[in-house]
Write a protein that holds these residues in place. Structure first.
Motif, PDB file in Angstrom:
ATOM      1  N   ASP A   1       0.842  -1.194   0.000  1.00 33.98           N
ATOM      2  CA  ASP A   1       0.000   0.000   0.000  1.00 33.98           C
ATOM      3  C   ASP A   1       0.881   1.249   0.000  1.00 33.98           C
ATOM      4  OD1 ASP A   1      -0.242   1.485   2.923  1.00 33.98           O
ATOM      5  OD2 ASP A   1       0.391  -0.617   3.082  1.00 33.98           O
ATOM      6  N   ARG A   2       0.322   2.369  -0.394  1.00 30.91           N
ATOM      7  CA  ARG A   2       1.107   3.588  -0.616  1.00 30.91           C
ATOM      8  C   ARG A   2       1.734   4.146   0.655  1.00 30.91           C
ATOM      9  NH1 ARG A   2      -3.664   8.062  -1.808  1.00 30.91           N
ATOM     10  NH2 ARG A   2      -5.023   7.473  -0.072  1.00 30.91           N
ATOM     11  N   HIS A   3       1.244   3.736   1.826  1.00 33.86           N
ATOM     12  CA  HIS A   3       1.803   4.230   3.085  1.00 33.86           C
ATOM     13  C   HIS A   3       2.879   3.296   3.645  1.00 33.86           C
ATOM     14  CE1 HIS A   3      -1.267   7.268   3.049  1.00 33.86           C
ATOM     15  NE2 HIS A   3      -2.233   6.366   3.080  1.00 33.86           N
TER      16      HIS A   3
ATOM     17  N   ALA B   1       7.120   1.701  -0.109  1.00 31.49           N
ATOM     18  CA  ALA B   1       6.373   2.205  -1.263  1.00 31.49           C
ATOM     19  C   ALA B   1       7.206   3.056  -2.215  1.00 31.49           C
ATOM     20  CB  ALA B   1       5.154   2.991  -0.792  1.00 31.49           C
ATOM     21  N   ASP B   2       8.146   3.821  -1.704  1.00 24.63           N
ATOM     22  CA  ASP B   2       8.919   4.727  -2.557  1.00 24.63           C
ATOM     23  C   ASP B   2      10.268   4.152  -2.977  1.00 24.63           C
ATOM     24  OD1 ASP B   2       6.959   6.737  -2.510  1.00 24.63           O
ATOM     25  OD2 ASP B   2       7.660   7.429  -0.546  1.00 24.63           O
TER      26      ASP B   2
ATOM     27  N   ASN C   1      -1.793   5.009  -7.957  1.00 23.99           N
ATOM     28  CA  ASN C   1      -0.773   4.948  -6.903  1.00 23.99           C
ATOM     29  C   ASN C   1      -1.333   4.582  -5.535  1.00 23.99           C
ATOM     30  OD1 ASN C   1       1.646   5.469  -8.335  1.00 23.99           O
ATOM     31  ND2 ASN C   1       1.098   7.644  -8.462  1.00 23.99           N
ATOM     32  N   LEU C   2      -2.452   3.884  -5.517  1.00 22.51           N
ATOM     33  CA  LEU C   2      -2.988   3.387  -4.257  1.00 22.51           C
ATOM     34  C   LEU C   2      -2.226   2.141  -3.813  1.00 22.51           C
ATOM     35  CD1 LEU C   2      -6.783   3.784  -5.057  1.00 22.51           C
ATOM     36  CD2 LEU C   2      -5.305   5.355  -3.776  1.00 22.51           C
ATOM     37  N   ILE C   3      -1.700   1.427  -4.800  1.00 18.15           N
ATOM     38  CA  ILE C   3      -0.818   0.291  -4.560  1.00 18.15           C
ATOM     39  C   ILE C   3       0.476   0.551  -5.320  1.00 18.15           C
ATOM     40  CG2 ILE C   3      -0.440  -2.163  -5.043  1.00 18.15           C
ATOM     41  CD1 ILE C   3      -3.392  -2.660  -4.606  1.00 18.15           C
ATOM     42  N   ARG C   4       1.596   0.317  -4.667  1.00 21.52           N
ATOM     43  CA  ARG C   4       2.902   0.514  -5.303  1.00 21.52           C
ATOM     44  C   ARG C   4       3.555  -0.846  -5.555  1.00 21.52           C
ATOM     45  NH1 ARG C   4       4.462   5.801  -3.665  1.00 21.52           N
ATOM     46  NH2 ARG C   4       2.538   7.036  -3.657  1.00 21.52           N
TER      47      ARG C   4
ATOM     48  N   TYR D   1      -5.857   0.434  -9.161  1.00 19.43           N
ATOM     49  CA  TYR D   1      -5.164   0.689  -7.898  1.00 19.43           C
ATOM     50  C   TYR D   1      -3.736   1.164  -8.161  1.00 19.43           C
ATOM     51  CZ  TYR D   1      -8.807  -1.693  -5.144  1.00 19.43           C
ATOM     52  OH  TYR D   1      -9.982  -2.054  -4.532  1.00 19.43           O
ATOM     53  N   CYS D   2      -3.065   0.503  -9.101  1.00 21.05           N
ATOM     54  CA  CYS D   2      -1.678   0.866  -9.418  1.00 21.05           C
ATOM     55  C   CYS D   2      -1.608   2.166 -10.211  1.00 21.05           C
ATOM     56  CB  CYS D   2      -1.007  -0.264 -10.190  1.00 21.05           C
ATOM     57  SG  CYS D   2      -0.828  -1.793  -9.240  1.00 21.05           S
TER      58      CYS D   2
ATOM     59  N   TYR E   1      -4.334  -2.726  -0.526  1.00 18.47           N
ATOM     60  CA  TYR E   1      -4.667  -1.301  -0.433  1.00 18.47           C
ATOM     61  C   TYR E   1      -4.951  -0.881   1.009  1.00 18.47           C
ATOM     62  CZ  TYR E   1      -7.809   2.738  -0.544  1.00 18.47           C
ATOM     63  OH  TYR E   1      -8.430   3.932  -0.285  1.00 18.47           O
TER      64      TYR E   1
END
Length: 307
Positions: free
Chosen positions: A177-179, A183-184, A255-258, A251-252, A233
């Motif tokens: 998930d983006r959090h 994720a980055d 950017n809700l899922i990375r 989702y991807c 997510y």
């Protein structure tokens, strides 16, 4: 040179045995051997050699086989015009894993354009169930992501008398998930995931993957791809999946899922898009066209199917 001789050498190559090819072609082994010898004499080269493992093509043989496949595709195109109104009104079944649902519309569109009277069914199953389904004749062609332990998978497919055809390479990705702290990141080492909580859409898939990657923990098994994405997510866990899962996924895209590439000390983990079909019989015209459609969708550089 006759068309049936080209069909014969293609079958010999696929069966890796003249005796097995003769049974499949419904001719005697001496007759097939004679036909092969006559073709080799006409071409002035040896097409196959034998060893303790069976029959395999020489360098010249591989070149001739590649051309023979092209000729037979053209022959199929010609045959289509004579049989399209009466021979192609049955059902062709594709069995695939959930990762390839993104291809469904394009597969159906191309097949129905070429064969409007042909019924097309797409069946979603786990990797193990796809392999079993093709071996049992429940579907005509299978589409899976080739696993990491390719030697084990290859031996299993050979024991079931299935042909596997590797196409585009696929990378193993961690879907988070983006959090999530990952994720980055562009990539993550497998050792950093050993204590993570995992999600999977199939117990068989997770058993195979965790064994290949030496991950000593269970995953939460959900019922389908949509539940899997919702679980990622919401931050319940992460999933290890081939990169095709991200294609055309909302989702991807939002950017809700990375997606983070999974590596070890040797680099990224890779598999392949893999087509499965039976070795024991010649493919029908519709099956051959289906394979051409799938090859073109998965490897755009391959020749497109003809309308």
């Amino acid at each position: 040179m006759r068309i049936e001789q080209l069909e014969q050498i293609i079958t010999i190559n696929r069966c890796a045995s003249i005796s097995k090819a003769a049974k499949e072609l419904l001719i005697s082994q001496p007759a097939l051997s004679t036909s092969l010898r006559q073709l080799e004499e006409e071409l002035g080269t040896t097409l196959f050699v034998r060893d303790h493992n069976g029959v395999y093509a020489t360098g010249d043989g591989n070149c001739i086989l590649e051309l023979a496949d092209q000729v037979m595709e053209l022959v199929d195109d010609i045959r289509y015009f004579s049989c399209r109104d009466h021979d192609l009104q049955g059902t062709v079944r594709i069995m695939r894993t959930p990762a390839y649902s993104v291809l469904d519309y394009r597969i159906l569109s191309q097949l129905r354009q070429q064969y409007p009277h042909l019924q097309v069914e797409i069946i979603e199953q786990s990797i193990d169930d796809v392999i079993t389904g093709i071996a049992d004749g429940a579907a005509n062609v299978g589409l899976i992501t080739w696993g990491i332990s390719s030697e084990q998978t290859q031996a299993h497919l050979a024991s079931l008398d299935l042909i596997h055809e590797e196409l585009a390479p696929r990378k193993l990705m961690a879907f988070v998930d983006r959090h999530n702290a990952l994720a980055d990141q562009a990539s993550v080492n497998l050792t950093a995931l050993q204590d993570a909580q995992f999600l999977s859409y199939s117990s068989g898939y997770w058993s195979r993957l965790s064994n290949d990657l030496h991950i000593n923990q269970d995953a939460i098994i959900v019922k389908d791809k949509e539940d899997l994405k919702r679980g990622i997510y919401k931050g319940h866990a992460i999933a290890l999946l081939p990169d095709i899962f991200a294609e055309e996924d909302i989702y991807c895209e939002q950017n809700l899922i990375r997606c983070v590439a999974v590596n070890d000390e040797h680099g990224s983990f890779e598999g392949y898009d893999c087509l499965l079909y039976p070795r024991k019989r010649n493919l029908t015209l519709a099956e051959r066209y289906l394979l051409r459609v799938l090859r073109h969708l998965l490897t755009p550089d391959s020749p497109p199917p003809k309308d």
